[in-house]
Design an enzyme around this catalytic site. Structure first.
Site, PDB file in Angstrom:
ATOM      1  CB  ALA A  21       5.561   8.163  -4.634  1.00  0.00           C
ATOM      2  CB  SER A  22       2.556   5.709  -7.650  1.00  0.00           C
ATOM      3  OG  SER A  22       3.602   5.613  -8.597  1.00  0.00           O
TER       4      SER A  22
END
Length: 278
Positions: A12-13
Site C-alpha cells: 500500500a502506501s
C-alpha cells in the site's frame, strides 16, 4: 524485529518510499532536479515541482477528491492523468501540506518518461535487483507464488485495487518482512542512495502535523519525527484487504515491519500492535 515471513503482501502506501527512491536515483544520475517543474514532462501543472510531489505540498488532492475514479477498475494512463487535471487543486503549490497519492502516481510517470522504461521495470532494474530484494516487485502479481491474498473484515477474499495504472507509484509494491528490513538497512547505509539524497529522503522536507511529535514532518516517501524522544522515519499504508506499517529508529538500530492481509485489522489496532512491538 519480529517474525519473518516469505509471503508477499501489498505494501500500500509504504510503496511511496520506492517511488521517491526512483526519483532520487534519477536526480543522483543528473537526469533531473528536484526543483524541475512537473510541466516539463506532464503539461497542465503550473508551479508544481518534483519536490512538491514527493513531500505532499503540490496542492493536488487525495483519492477522496477524485470520487469519479474507481480504484479497482483499469483505465488508460492518459485518461487517469486527464482526470487528475480535471479537478482544481486544493491549494497553490508549496502553500500547505496535504497527503496526495495522485501526486505519487504523477511522480511515477515522470520516472517512466525520464528513464524511457516502464516504471515497474525501472524499480526492478535499479532498486529491487541491486538491493537483493528477491521477494519484492511492483504491479499486478500475475501467477507469482507466495502471494498473500487480501481479505475483508469478515474473512472473505477481497478484490485488489488496480496496481498497474491507478496505483502505480502510490501503492503498487509487494514485498516481504525480510526484504523490507533488509531494505531499511541498505537505506541507512547509503548503499543505493548517496548524499545528499539519502538524508533528503529521511529528514523533514515539509511540516505535516506540527502537533504530532511522531509524524511532525514528511521527507520524501517517509513521515519523520520522534518516538519516545528518538528520531525515526516511518510510513503506514492501506489498500483494499491490506494494512501495513514500516519504521526505522536509526539511533537504536530498531526496524519494524508489520504486513497484514485483512481489513479486520483497523488503523487503531495496527497502531496498538506496532506500539506494543516497539
Amino acid at each position: 524485529m519480529g517474525q519473518e515471513s516469505p509471503l508477499r503482501y501489498q505494501l500500500a502506501s509504504v510503496s511511496k518510499q520506492f517511488t521517491a527512491t526512483a526519483v532520487l536515483l534519477l536526480a543522483q544520475d543528473g537526469l533531473l532536479h528536484l526543483d524541475d517543474p512537473l510541466d516539463r514532462w506532464i503539461p497542465g501543472w503550473p508551479g508544481v515541482t518534483l519536490h512538491h510531489l514527493l513531500n505532499h505540498t503540490s496542492g493536488i488532492g487525495h483519492w477522496r477528491d477524485y470520487p469519479m475514479i474507481d480504484l479497482g477498475a483499469r483505465v488508460e494512463p492518459g485518461e487517469l492523468l486527464e482526470t487528475f487535471r480535471s479537478v482544481p487543486p486544493l491549494s497553490a503549490p508549496g502553500a500547505r501540506w496535504a497527503y496526495s497519492s495522485p501526486a505519487y502516481v504523477l511522480a511515477a510517470h515522470v520516472v517512466e518518461r525520464v528513464a524511457g522504461t516502464p516504471y515497474r521495470e525501472f524499480l526492478d532494474r535499479r532498486i529491487f535487483v541491486p538491493a537483493g530484494l528477491a521477494g519484492t516487485f511492483a504491479g499486478s502479481p500475475g501467477d507469482r507464488p507466495d502471494i498473500a491474498p487480501g481479505h475483508d473484515a469478515q474473512g472473505a477474499p477481497m478484490p485488489s485495487w488496480d496496481l498497474d495504472v491507478v496505483g502505480m507509484g502510490a501503492g503498487d509494491v509487494w514485498s516481504t518482512t525480510t526484504d523490507m528490513i533488509h531494505w531499511m538497512d541498505l537505506l541507512r547505509a547509503g548503499a543505493l542512495l548517496g548524499e545528499p539524497w539519502r538524508t533528503l529522503m529521511t529528514t523533514e522536507r515539509a511540516v505535516a502535523d506540527p502537533a504530532d511529535e511522531r509524524s511532525h514532518g514528511y521527507g520524501y516517501g517517509w513521515f519523520v519525527g520522534s518516538y519516545n524522544g528518538e528520531p525515526w522515519f516511518h510510513h503506514d499504508g492501506q489498500n483494499a484487504g491490506y494494512k501495513t506499517f514500516a519504521a526505522c529508529l536509526p539511533d537504536s538500530g530498531r526496524r519494524l515491519v508489520v504486513l497484514v492481509n485483512t481489513d479486520a485489522m483497523d488503523a487503531s489496532s495496527l497502531r496498538h500492535l506496532w506500539q506494543t512491538l516497539l
